[in-house]
Motif scaffolding. Structure first.
Motif, PDB file in Angstrom:
ATOM      1  N   LEU A 198       0.832  -1.199   0.000  1.00 13.40           N
ATOM      2  CA  LEU A 198       0.000   0.000   0.000  1.00 13.40           C
ATOM      3  C   LEU A 198       0.872   1.258   0.000  1.00 13.40           C
ATOM      4  O   LEU A 198       1.970   1.257   0.565  1.00 13.40           O
ATOM      5  CB  LEU A 198      -0.884   0.041   1.247  1.00 13.40           C
ATOM      6  N   PRO A 199       0.389   2.344  -0.594  1.00 10.96           N
ATOM      7  CA  PRO A 199       1.094   3.622  -0.432  1.00 10.96           C
ATOM      8  C   PRO A 199       1.185   3.969   1.053  1.00 10.96           C
ATOM      9  O   PRO A 199       0.179   3.910   1.778  1.00 10.96           O
ATOM     10  CB  PRO A 199       0.200   4.619  -1.175  1.00 10.96           C
ATOM     11  N   THR A 200       2.389   4.313   1.507  1.00 11.86           N
ATOM     12  CA  THR A 200       2.595   4.549   2.940  1.00 11.86           C
ATOM     13  C   THR A 200       3.437   5.794   3.144  1.00 11.86           C
ATOM     14  O   THR A 200       4.551   5.904   2.630  1.00 11.86           O
ATOM     15  CB  THR A 200       3.290   3.343   3.595  1.00 11.86           C
ATOM     16  N   LEU A 201       2.898   6.729   3.886  1.00  7.96           N
ATOM     17  CA  LEU A 201       3.597   7.943   4.284  1.00  7.96           C
ATOM     18  C   LEU A 201       4.113   7.732   5.700  1.00  7.96           C
ATOM     19  O   LEU A 201       3.326   7.540   6.634  1.00  7.96           O
ATOM     20  CB  LEU A 201       2.652   9.144   4.237  1.00  7.96           C
ATOM     21  N   VAL A 202       5.436   7.739   5.864  1.00  5.89           N
ATOM     22  CA  VAL A 202       6.054   7.551   7.171  1.00  5.89           C
ATOM     23  C   VAL A 202       6.587   8.904   7.636  1.00  5.89           C
ATOM     24  O   VAL A 202       7.567   9.419   7.090  1.00  5.89           O
ATOM     25  CB  VAL A 202       7.193   6.517   7.116  1.00  5.89           C
ATOM     26  N   CYS A 203       5.921   9.482   8.626  1.00  5.41           N
ATOM     27  CA  CYS A 203       6.354  10.762   9.206  1.00  5.41           C
ATOM     28  C   CYS A 203       6.977  10.496  10.570  1.00  5.41           C
ATOM     29  O   CYS A 203       6.562   9.582  11.282  1.00  5.41           O
ATOM     30  CB  CYS A 203       5.171  11.715   9.359  1.00  5.41           C
ATOM     31  N   HIS A 204       7.964  11.315  10.927  1.00  6.66           N
ATOM     32  CA  HIS A 204       8.686  11.025  12.158  1.00  6.66           C
ATOM     33  C   HIS A 204       9.220  12.317  12.764  1.00  6.66           C
ATOM     34  O   HIS A 204       9.825  13.137  12.065  1.00  6.66           O
ATOM     35  CB  HIS A 204       9.861  10.090  11.860  1.00  6.66           C
ATOM     36  N   GLY A 205       8.982  12.499  14.049  1.00  6.12           N
ATOM     37  CA  GLY A 205       9.570  13.632  14.744  1.00  6.12           C
ATOM     38  C   GLY A 205      11.082  13.527  14.763  1.00  6.12           C
ATOM     39  O   GLY A 205      11.622  12.476  15.144  1.00  6.12           O
ATOM     40  N   VAL A 206      11.760  14.587  14.373  1.00  6.52           N
ATOM     41  CA  VAL A 206      13.222  14.507  14.269  1.00  6.52           C
ATOM     42  C   VAL A 206      13.874  14.309  15.631  1.00  6.52           C
ATOM     43  O   VAL A 206      15.003  13.801  15.717  1.00  6.52           O
ATOM     44  CB  VAL A 206      13.794  15.754  13.558  1.00  6.52           C
ATOM     45  N   ASP A 207      13.171  14.672  16.704  1.00  7.96           N
ATOM     46  CA  ASP A 207      13.709  14.504  18.050  1.00  7.96           C
ATOM     47  C   ASP A 207      12.877  13.516  18.867  1.00  7.96           C
ATOM     48  O   ASP A 207      12.842  13.590  20.100  1.00  7.96           O
ATOM     49  CB  ASP A 207      13.760  15.863  18.767  1.00  7.96           C
ATOM     50  N   ASP A 208      12.236  12.579  18.191  1.00 12.99           N
ATOM     51  CA  ASP A 208      11.442  11.563  18.882  1.00 12.99           C
ATOM     52  C   ASP A 208      12.347  10.749  19.813  1.00 12.99           C
ATOM     53  O   ASP A 208      13.281  10.098  19.349  1.00 12.99           O
ATOM     54  CB  ASP A 208      10.780  10.642  17.849  1.00 12.99           C
ATOM     55  N   PRO A 209      12.094  10.753  21.133  1.00 13.89           N
ATOM     56  CA  PRO A 209      12.966  10.019  22.055  1.00 13.89           C
ATOM     57  C   PRO A 209      12.590   8.546  22.212  1.00 13.89           C
ATOM     58  O   PRO A 209      13.315   7.801  22.880  1.00 13.89           O
ATOM     59  CB  PRO A 209      12.758  10.766  23.381  1.00 13.89           C
ATOM     60  N   VAL A 210      11.455   8.144  21.615  1.00 14.19           N
ATOM     61  CA  VAL A 210      10.960   6.775  21.782  1.00 14.19           C
ATOM     62  C   VAL A 210      11.425   5.870  20.653  1.00 14.19           C
ATOM     63  O   VAL A 210      11.868   4.740  20.874  1.00 14.19           O
ATOM     64  CB  VAL A 210       9.427   6.765  21.894  1.00 14.19           C
ATOM     65  N   VAL A 211      11.339   6.343  19.431  1.00 19.42           N
ATOM     66  CA  VAL A 211      11.792   5.607  18.243  1.00 19.42           C
ATOM     67  C   VAL A 211      12.694   6.544  17.450  1.00 19.42           C
ATOM     68  O   VAL A 211      12.303   7.679  17.147  1.00 19.42           O
ATOM     69  CB  VAL A 211      10.611   5.145  17.370  1.00 19.42           C
ATOM     70  N   SER A 212      13.870   6.095  17.115  1.00 21.52           N
ATOM     71  CA  SER A 212      14.841   6.966  16.452  1.00 21.52           C
ATOM     72  C   SER A 212      14.374   7.360  15.052  1.00 21.52           C
ATOM     73  O   SER A 212      13.625   6.625  14.396  1.00 21.52           O
ATOM     74  CB  SER A 212      16.204   6.272  16.354  1.00 21.52           C
ATOM     75  N   LEU A 213      14.865   8.500  14.608  1.00 25.48           N
ATOM     76  CA  LEU A 213      14.577   8.969  13.250  1.00 25.48           C
ATOM     77  C   LEU A 213      15.039   7.949  12.219  1.00 25.48           C
ATOM     78  O   LEU A 213      14.344   7.697  11.226  1.00 25.48           O
ATOM     79  CB  LEU A 213      15.261  10.318  13.019  1.00 25.48           C
ATOM     80  N   ASP A 214      16.189   7.324  12.451  1.00 25.17           N
ATOM     81  CA  ASP A 214      16.709   6.336  11.505  1.00 25.17           C
ATOM     82  C   ASP A 214      15.768   5.145  11.363  1.00 25.17           C
ATOM     83  O   ASP A 214      15.649   4.568  10.275  1.00 25.17           O
ATOM     84  CB  ASP A 214      18.089   5.856  11.942  1.00 25.17           C
ATOM     85  N   SER A 215      15.103   4.764  12.452  1.00 20.53           N
ATOM     86  CA  SER A 215      14.160   3.647  12.376  1.00 20.53           C
ATOM     87  C   SER A 215      12.999   3.986  11.459  1.00 20.53           C
ATOM     88  O   SER A 215      12.540   3.133  10.679  1.00 20.53           O
ATOM     89  CB  SER A 215      13.645   3.291  13.770  1.00 20.53           C
ATOM     90  N   GLY A 216      12.523   5.218  11.533  1.00 21.33           N
ATOM     91  CA  GLY A 216      11.459   5.638  10.631  1.00 21.33           C
ATOM     92  C   GLY A 216      11.912   5.658   9.187  1.00 21.33           C
ATOM     93  O   GLY A 216      11.183   5.202   8.291  1.00 21.33           O
ATOM     94  N   LYS A 217      13.118   6.164   8.961  1.00 19.58           N
ATOM     95  CA  LYS A 217      13.661   6.186   7.599  1.00 19.58           C
ATOM     96  C   LYS A 217      13.796   4.779   7.031  1.00 19.58           C
ATOM     97  O   LYS A 217      13.436   4.521   5.876  1.00 19.58           O
ATOM     98  CB  LYS A 217      15.038   6.866   7.598  1.00 19.58           C
ATOM     99  N   GLU A 218      14.309   3.871   7.843  1.00 19.18           N
ATOM    100  CA  GLU A 218      14.515   2.505   7.377  1.00 19.18           C
ATOM    101  C   GLU A 218      13.190   1.827   7.038  1.00 19.18           C
ATOM    102  O   GLU A 218      13.088   1.093   6.046  1.00 19.18           O
ATOM    103  CB  GLU A 218      15.258   1.703   8.439  1.00 19.18           C
ATOM    104  N   LEU A 219      12.166   2.072   7.841  1.00 16.78           N
ATOM    105  CA  LEU A 219      10.856   1.503   7.550  1.00 16.78           C
ATOM    106  C   LEU A 219      10.346   1.995   6.204  1.00 16.78           C
ATOM    107  O   LEU A 219       9.891   1.203   5.369  1.00 16.78           O
ATOM    108  CB  LEU A 219       9.866   1.868   8.655  1.00 16.78           C
TER     109      LEU A 219
END
Length: 261
Positions: A198-219
């Motif tokens: 499915l089309p998926t938009l993955v947005c991520h807070g750049v300073d998210d302390p719970v899940v790293s920004l890199d984890s969002g990028k990798e997903l």
């Protein structure tokens, strides 16, 4: 407010907007969070779309019966969408809600797109201690815990923090339900990402302390039709930057709907 009973558990939901031909957008909140979390996006998107907001088991008056697993939450979501007669849905999920959306897209057939915030492909990519601190067992810590959700500027300069604390007191999961939500996050595994087309938009807070920004990028990179968008802020960046985020969700859904014909 309408209800649906599934697996012996009664869940509350609200469907807003007119017209069966409108796209429906359903919102799935983060671990232990009530539907208040979507109090910015859902009202703004109602009109151009139908919107569905619901209270997952253990939150805001919905029954708190176990089990608390991502599979069970996805089945609950299917029951809510079926009861609301939603045939095609664009899912917006945050944190645990993003995990539920990923599982739902794998197991059920109604989803047309996913917009995910603070998402991780597995529970081992989540800082469980920080997540538990954001959702404290002690209600007197609700205010201070929001420093993990919002920037210092938002925390200091807006008049919303006290209201958010009250919404959390009224709607968020407590006790065994809170523990169950957090355990559901820790045990999650998304499965092979190439199977989620499915089309998926993955947005991520750049300073998210719970899940790293890199984890969002990798997903986003691992999903065949994933797109990554960083957002200034922490865990609840979609609240702090509600207008820009809502516009991004609307544009993404419109693109998906146009591609669907």
């Amino acid at each position: 407010m309408p209800t649906v009973t599934t697996d012996g558990t009664t869940l509350y939901y609200e469907l807003a907007g007119d017209g069966d031909d409108q796209p429906t957008v359903a919102f799935v909140p983060d671990a232990a969070s009530g539907p208040w979390l979507w109090g910015w996006q859902a009202p703004s998107l109602t009109g151009p779309y139908r919107t569905l907001v619901y209270a997952p088991r253990g939150t805001d008056g919905s029954d708190s019966a176990a089990p608390y697993t991502v599979d069970r939450f996805a089945a609950d979501l299917e029951a809510v969408l079926a009861a609301a007669d939603v045939r095609r849905v664009h899912l917006v999920g945050a944190g645990l809600g993003a995990m539920v959306a990923l599982r739902y897209a794998r197991e059920y057939g109604r989803a047309r797109s996913l917009a995910l915030f603070g998402a991780a492909a597995s529970g081992d990519r989540v800082d469980g201690e920080t997540l538990a601190t954001l959702h404290p067992a002690d209600p007197t810590r609700l205010r201070e815990s929001l420093s993990l959700a919002f920037s210092e500027r938002f925390f200091a300069e807006t008049g919303l923090i006290d209201r958010i604390v009250e919404w959390r007191r009224e709607e968020d999961a407590t006790g065994e339900a809170r523990t169950g939500h957090l355990e559901a996050v820790r045990s999650f595994e998304a499965g092979p990402p190439y199977e989620l087309t499915l089309p998926t938009l993955v947005c991520h807070g750049v300073d998210d302390p719970v899940v790293s920004l890199d984890s969002g990028k990798e997903l986003a990179e691992d999903l065949p039709r994933g797109r990554f968008e960083p957002v200034e802020g922490k865990r609840f960046c979609f609240v702090e930057h509600a207008t820009a985020v809502t516009d991004a969700i609307a544009d993404f859904i419109d693109e998906t709907a146009a591609d669907d014909g």
